[in-house]
Design an enzyme around this catalytic site. Structure first.
Site, short mmCIF file in Angstrom:
data_model
loop_
_atom_site.label_atom_id
_atom_site.label_comp_id
_atom_site.label_asym_id
_atom_site.label_seq_id
_atom_site.Cartn_x
_atom_site.Cartn_y
_atom_site.Cartn_z
N ARG A 43 0.78 -1.24 0.00
CA ARG A 43 0.00 0.00 0.00
C ARG A 43 0.81 1.29 0.00
NH1 ARG A 43 -2.73 -3.73 2.55
NH2 ARG A 43 -4.71 -4.30 1.60
N HIS A 73 3.85 -10.49 -6.66
CA HIS A 73 2.98 -9.52 -7.35
C HIS A 73 3.48 -8.11 -7.03
CE1 HIS A 73 -0.55 -7.41 -8.72
NE2 HIS A 73 -1.11 -8.53 -9.13
N TYR A 76 0.82 -1.98 -5.13
CA TYR A 76 -0.31 -1.30 -5.79
C TYR A 76 0.03 0.03 -6.50
CZ TYR A 76 -3.24 -4.46 -3.01
OH TYR A 76 -3.80 -5.55 -2.45
N HIS A 113 0.88 -5.15 -13.17
CA HIS A 113 -0.41 -4.67 -13.66
C HIS A 113 -0.25 -4.07 -15.04
CE1 HIS A 113 -0.99 -3.71 -9.22
NE2 HIS A 113 -1.69 -4.79 -9.49
N GLU A 149 -0.04 -8.91 -16.66
CA GLU A 149 -1.38 -9.39 -16.32
C GLU A 149 -2.43 -8.69 -17.19
OE1 GLU A 149 -2.71 -8.40 -12.31
OE2 GLU A 149 -4.00 -10.17 -12.30
N ASP A 182 -5.70 -13.49 -15.66
CA ASP A 182 -6.63 -13.32 -14.53
C ASP A 182 -8.05 -13.53 -15.06
OD1 ASP A 182 -8.52 -11.94 -12.72
OD2 ASP A 182 -6.71 -11.36 -11.63
N HIS A 185 -10.53 -10.55 -14.50
CA HIS A 185 -10.22 -9.42 -15.38
C HIS A 185 -10.66 -9.72 -16.82
CE1 HIS A 185 -6.73 -8.13 -12.49
NE2 HIS A 185 -7.88 -8.23 -11.88
N HIS A 219 -4.48 -16.33 -12.47
CA HIS A 219 -5.12 -15.79 -11.27
C HIS A 219 -6.58 -16.23 -11.34
CE1 HIS A 219 -2.27 -12.21 -10.19
NE2 HIS A 219 -1.83 -13.38 -9.76
N ASP A 232 -13.17 -4.38 -11.49
CA ASP A 232 -12.25 -5.39 -10.96
C ASP A 232 -12.69 -5.78 -9.56
OD1 ASP A 232 -10.13 -7.01 -10.35
OD2 ASP A 232 -8.64 -5.41 -10.28
N HIS A 234 -13.33 -9.01 -7.33
CA HIS A 234 -13.17 -10.47 -7.22
C HIS A 234 -14.26 -11.08 -6.35
CE1 HIS A 234 -8.53 -10.08 -8.00
NE2 HIS A 234 -9.26 -9.42 -8.89
N GLU A 264 -7.00 -15.16 -5.71
CA GLU A 264 -6.97 -13.84 -5.04
C GLU A 264 -8.41 -13.50 -4.65
OE1 GLU A 264 -3.56 -11.51 -7.58
OE2 GLU A 264 -5.53 -11.68 -8.46
ZN LIG Z 1 -4.85 -10.81 -10.58
ZN LIG Z 2 -8.15 -7.92 -9.87
#
Ligand SMILES: [Zn+2]
Ligand SMILES: [Zn+2]
Length: 287
Positions: A43, A73, A76, A113, A149, A182, A185, A219, A232, A234, A264
């Site tokens: 974060r 990964h 962010y 990303h 991704e 993913d 996504h 993912h 997005d 999940h 995830e």
């Molecule tokens: Zn993902």
């Molecule tokens: Zn996502």
């Protein structure tokens, strides 16, 4: 003689709290045969130093626990396509440190990303993104494969469709760049993988663009929102809009079942990570 069925690798994203090597123990406890981590607090921009003892313990567990691959990964905040100089500089500092940590820890895969080209054109963002990945290959000194991704599309992202991802791969043309697929996504970006014909269309498109061999990991996330929503969000596997038929089709595909599947998904009163891992396992047909 009965044909041996290779075990499908399934795991989830686990915490590195207190010491990064503890991620192995958390993964083992919940029955993961592969898992994903962040190499730092995702974060913020700050890095906490990882002690040599932590690195040594992590590597020892990687050798002894029979859980692989470990995937990292990106945090962010970095935007590898940013057209804002300040954000781009910060992004590249973080990107570099995170990849270097992967190389030190022996983590072979690093998921990034899609970048966002906010404030500029698609072409400008695209060029920046390709340049960043090329630098990333050098940061990893050949030991870390960068996984692009696919995004949920919209919001000026670059990787909502596999044709664009293929252009990224072709521009870079290096075996150290592959793809993280993913499921949430893809669905949100408009690929209707909730039924048999949708999944076969999707697989045909992957084959015609990046090729199945470019998918290094998956993912596995269901989607709270409709196909093409560009959101997005999940959801637990089978409880979202992709649903049980979609996941059953995907995990029983002869090429996809050979890839590591990493969840995830949320953790709430409906399901834990163990529940989602067991659910996905229950869909595998031995053929
Ligand atoms: Zn993902
Ligand atoms: Zn996502």
């Amino acid at each position: 003689m009965k044909e041996l069925v290779e075990e499908v690798k399934i795991g989830c994203h686990v915490s590195i709290a207190k010491s990064i090597d503890l991620a192995f123990d958390r993964a083992k406890k919940i029955g993961c045969s592969t898992f994903q981590v962040f190499t730092k607090n995702p974060r913020g921009w700050a890095f906490k130093e990882i002690l040599k003892e932590e690195i040594d313990r992590f590597k020892a567990k990687y050798l002894n626990y029979n859980i692989s691959p470990v995937v990292a990964h990106i945090s962010y905040l970095p935007n590898l396509a940013s057209l804002n100089d300040d954000i781009y500089t910060k992004s590249m500092v973080s990107f570099r440190k995170e990849i270097e940590l992967c190389a030190i820890l022996g983590i072979p895969y690093f998921v990034i990303h899609s970048g966002s080209y906010k404030g500029g054109t698609f072409q400008e963002g695209f060029e920046k993104y390709v340049e960043s990945i090329q630098k990333g290959i050098d940061f990893g000194e050949g030991r870390v494969t960068i996984l692009v991704e696919n995004s949920a599309g919209g919001k000026k992202t670059l990787t909502g469709n596999f044709a664009n991802i293929n252009t990224v791969l072709e521009e870079i043309n290096d075996s150290k760049v592959k793809v993280c697929f993913d499921t949430c996504h893809a669905f949100s970006a408009g690929y209707d993988i909730s039924n048999q014909s949708g999944v076969s269309d999707f697989i045909a498109e992957v084959k015609a663009s990046i090729g199945m061999e470019s998918i290094a990991i998956i993912h596995a996330n269901d989607s709270k929102t409709e196909v093409g929503s560009n959101r997005d969000l999940h959801e637990h596997l089978g409880l979202g809009k992709i649903g049980e038929i979609g996941f059953s089709e995907l995990i029983n595909d002869s090429a996809l079942r050979k890839k590591p599947w990493i969840l995830e998904t949320p953790i709430d009163e409906r399901r834990t990570d163990v529940d989602n891992i067991n659910y996905l396992r229950s869909l595998i047909k031995n053929k």
